[in-house]
Design a protein around this motif. Structure first.
Motif, short mmCIF file in Angstrom:
data_model
loop_
_atom_site.label_atom_id
_atom_site.label_comp_id
_atom_site.label_asym_id
_atom_site.label_seq_id
_atom_site.Cartn_x
_atom_site.Cartn_y
_atom_site.Cartn_z
N GLU A 147 -11.91 17.74 -4.85
CA GLU A 147 -10.63 17.22 -5.32
C GLU A 147 -10.08 16.18 -4.36
O GLU A 147 -9.56 15.14 -4.78
CB GLU A 147 -9.63 18.37 -5.50
N GLU A 148 -10.20 16.44 -3.05
CA GLU A 148 -9.74 15.46 -2.06
C GLU A 148 -10.53 14.16 -2.16
O GLU A 148 -9.96 13.07 -2.09
CB GLU A 148 -9.87 16.04 -0.65
N LYS A 149 -11.84 14.28 -2.35
CA LYS A 149 -12.67 13.09 -2.49
C LYS A 149 -12.30 12.32 -3.75
O LYS A 149 -12.19 11.09 -3.74
CB LYS A 149 -14.15 13.48 -2.53
N ARG A 150 -12.07 13.04 -4.86
CA ARG A 150 -11.68 12.39 -6.11
C ARG A 150 -10.34 11.68 -5.95
O ARG A 150 -10.15 10.56 -6.40
CB ARG A 150 -11.62 13.44 -7.22
N GLU A 151 -9.38 12.32 -5.26
CA GLU A 151 -8.08 11.70 -5.03
C GLU A 151 -8.21 10.47 -4.14
O GLU A 151 -7.55 9.45 -4.37
CB GLU A 151 -7.12 12.71 -4.40
N GLN A 152 -9.08 10.55 -3.11
CA GLN A 152 -9.28 9.41 -2.22
C GLN A 152 -9.86 8.22 -2.99
O GLN A 152 -9.40 7.09 -2.83
CB GLN A 152 -10.22 9.79 -1.07
N VAL A 153 -10.83 8.48 -3.84
CA VAL A 153 -11.42 7.42 -4.65
C VAL A 153 -10.37 6.84 -5.59
O VAL A 153 -10.26 5.62 -5.74
CB VAL A 153 -12.64 7.94 -5.44
N TYR A 154 -9.56 7.70 -6.19
CA TYR A 154 -8.50 7.24 -7.09
C TYR A 154 -7.51 6.35 -6.34
O TYR A 154 -7.13 5.29 -6.82
CB TYR A 154 -7.78 8.45 -7.70
N HIS A 155 -7.10 6.78 -5.14
CA HIS A 155 -6.15 5.98 -4.36
C HIS A 155 -6.77 4.66 -3.92
O HIS A 155 -6.09 3.62 -3.89
CB HIS A 155 -5.63 6.77 -3.16
N ASP A 156 -8.05 4.67 -3.57
CA ASP A 156 -8.73 3.42 -3.20
C ASP A 156 -8.76 2.46 -4.38
O ASP A 156 -8.54 1.25 -4.22
CB ASP A 156 -10.15 3.70 -2.72
N ILE A 157 -9.02 2.98 -5.56
CA ILE A 157 -9.04 2.13 -6.75
C ILE A 157 -7.64 1.59 -7.02
O ILE A 157 -7.48 0.40 -7.33
CB ILE A 157 -9.57 2.92 -7.97
N GLN A 158 -6.62 2.44 -6.89
CA GLN A 158 -5.24 1.98 -7.10
C GLN A 158 -4.86 0.91 -6.09
O GLN A 158 -4.23 -0.09 -6.44
CB GLN A 158 -4.27 3.17 -7.00
N LYS A 159 -5.26 1.10 -4.83
CA LYS A 159 -4.95 0.11 -3.80
C LYS A 159 -5.64 -1.22 -4.11
O LYS A 159 -5.04 -2.29 -3.96
CB LYS A 159 -5.40 0.62 -2.43
N GLN A 160 -6.89 -1.15 -4.56
CA GLN A 160 -7.62 -2.36 -4.92
C GLN A 160 -6.94 -3.08 -6.08
O GLN A 160 -6.80 -4.30 -6.07
CB GLN A 160 -9.07 -2.01 -5.30
N LYS A 161 -6.47 -2.32 -7.07
CA LYS A 161 -5.77 -2.93 -8.20
C LYS A 161 -4.47 -3.57 -7.75
O LYS A 161 -4.11 -4.66 -8.21
CB LYS A 161 -5.47 -1.87 -9.27
N GLU A 162 -3.75 -2.91 -6.84
CA GLU A 162 -2.50 -3.48 -6.33
C GLU A 162 -2.76 -4.79 -5.59
O GLU A 162 -2.01 -5.75 -5.74
CB GLU A 162 -1.80 -2.48 -5.40
N LEU A 163 -3.83 -4.83 -4.79
CA LEU A 163 -4.18 -6.06 -4.08
C LEU A 163 -4.52 -7.18 -5.07
O LEU A 163 -4.10 -8.33 -4.89
CB LEU A 163 -5.34 -5.82 -3.12
N GLU A 164 -5.28 -6.84 -6.09
CA GLU A 164 -5.63 -7.84 -7.10
C GLU A 164 -4.39 -8.32 -7.85
O GLU A 164 -4.25 -9.51 -8.14
CB GLU A 164 -6.66 -7.26 -8.07
N ASP A 165 -3.49 -7.38 -8.17
CA ASP A 165 -2.24 -7.77 -8.84
C ASP A 165 -1.39 -8.67 -7.96
O ASP A 165 -0.79 -9.63 -8.43
CB ASP A 165 -1.44 -6.52 -9.24
N GLU A 166 -1.34 -8.35 -6.67
CA GLU A 166 -0.57 -9.17 -5.72
C GLU A 166 -1.15 -10.59 -5.64
O GLU A 166 -0.42 -11.57 -5.64
CB GLU A 166 -0.56 -8.51 -4.34
N LYS A 167 -2.48 -10.69 -5.59
CA LYS A 167 -3.12 -12.00 -5.58
C LYS A 167 -2.80 -12.77 -6.86
O LYS A 167 -2.53 -13.97 -6.83
CB LYS A 167 -4.64 -11.86 -5.43
N ALA A 168 -2.85 -12.07 -7.98
CA ALA A 168 -2.55 -12.72 -9.26
C ALA A 168 -1.10 -13.19 -9.31
O ALA A 168 -0.81 -14.28 -9.81
CB ALA A 168 -2.84 -11.76 -10.42
N ARG A 169 -0.17 -12.37 -8.77
CA ARG A 169 1.24 -12.78 -8.74
C ARG A 169 1.44 -14.01 -7.86
O ARG A 169 2.16 -14.94 -8.22
CB ARG A 169 2.11 -11.62 -8.23
N LYS A 170 0.80 -14.02 -6.68
CA LYS A 170 0.92 -15.18 -5.79
C LYS A 170 0.36 -16.43 -6.45
O LYS A 170 0.95 -17.51 -6.36
CB LYS A 170 0.20 -14.91 -4.47
#
Length: 177
Positions: A135-158
């Protein structure tokens, strides 16, 4: 014509025989494999193939020998091939999420048992520990994916802001001219 009948009956018999041989191999795999995941693989893949071969052999026999086409037989072939893998996927997923023992090549060989979850192999603490780690590993992967999406969204906004600034500057120049 008699030879064709014999050939078709032989093909049907061979398919039924192959289906039964694969079913026996599936049963041996279920008994010999050491964890629920390997057993589910043995039971799903080979038993689905064995049922498919057996039912196709029966379908060929009835079509040729009896001149009888069974819609039920055809539907059972389709239904089993669709539902068996999906059902076993759900069982394996539930086993994974509850922390079931997962065999690895470097594990100490264990005596095989027909039980899917043996108390001598899986204590409650081991199951809970594995489930928590997964469960911890699954949550870590989920958070990594969310962080990657946030970075991509930030780049798109800029990028969008830069494009808007360029558009505004161009519009202002056009108004001045």
């Amino acid at each position: 014509m008699e030879q064709i009948n014999e050939i078709v009956e032989l093909i049907a018999a061979i398919l039924i025989f192959l289906g039964s041989i694969i079913a026996v191999i599936s049963a041996i795999g279920i008994v010999k494999f050491q964890d629920v995941f390997l057993r589910s693989h043995a039971s799903t893949k080979s038993s689905t193939l064995s049922v498919l071969l057996t039912l196709i052999g029966v379908l060929i026999y009835f079509i040729h020998s009896q001149s009888f086409f069974s819609v039920r037989l055809l539907l059972s072939i389709i239904f089993i091939n669709l539902t068996s893998p999906v059902g076993m996927h759900l069982v394996a997923r539930a086993a994974y999420r509850t922390g079931a023992y997962m065999y690895r090549k470097d594990d100490v060989p264990r005596e095989s048992t027909i039980l899917l979850s043996s108390n001598e192999f899986n204590t409650k603490e081991e199951l809970e520990s594995r489930a928590k780690q997964r469960e911890e590993k699954r949550e870590q992967v989920y958070h990594d994916i969310q962080k990657q999406k946030e970075l991509e969204d930030e780049k798109a906004r800029k990028k969008q802001i830069e494009e808007n600034k360029k558009f505004i500057e161009k519009a202002e120049k056009d108004l001045e001219d």
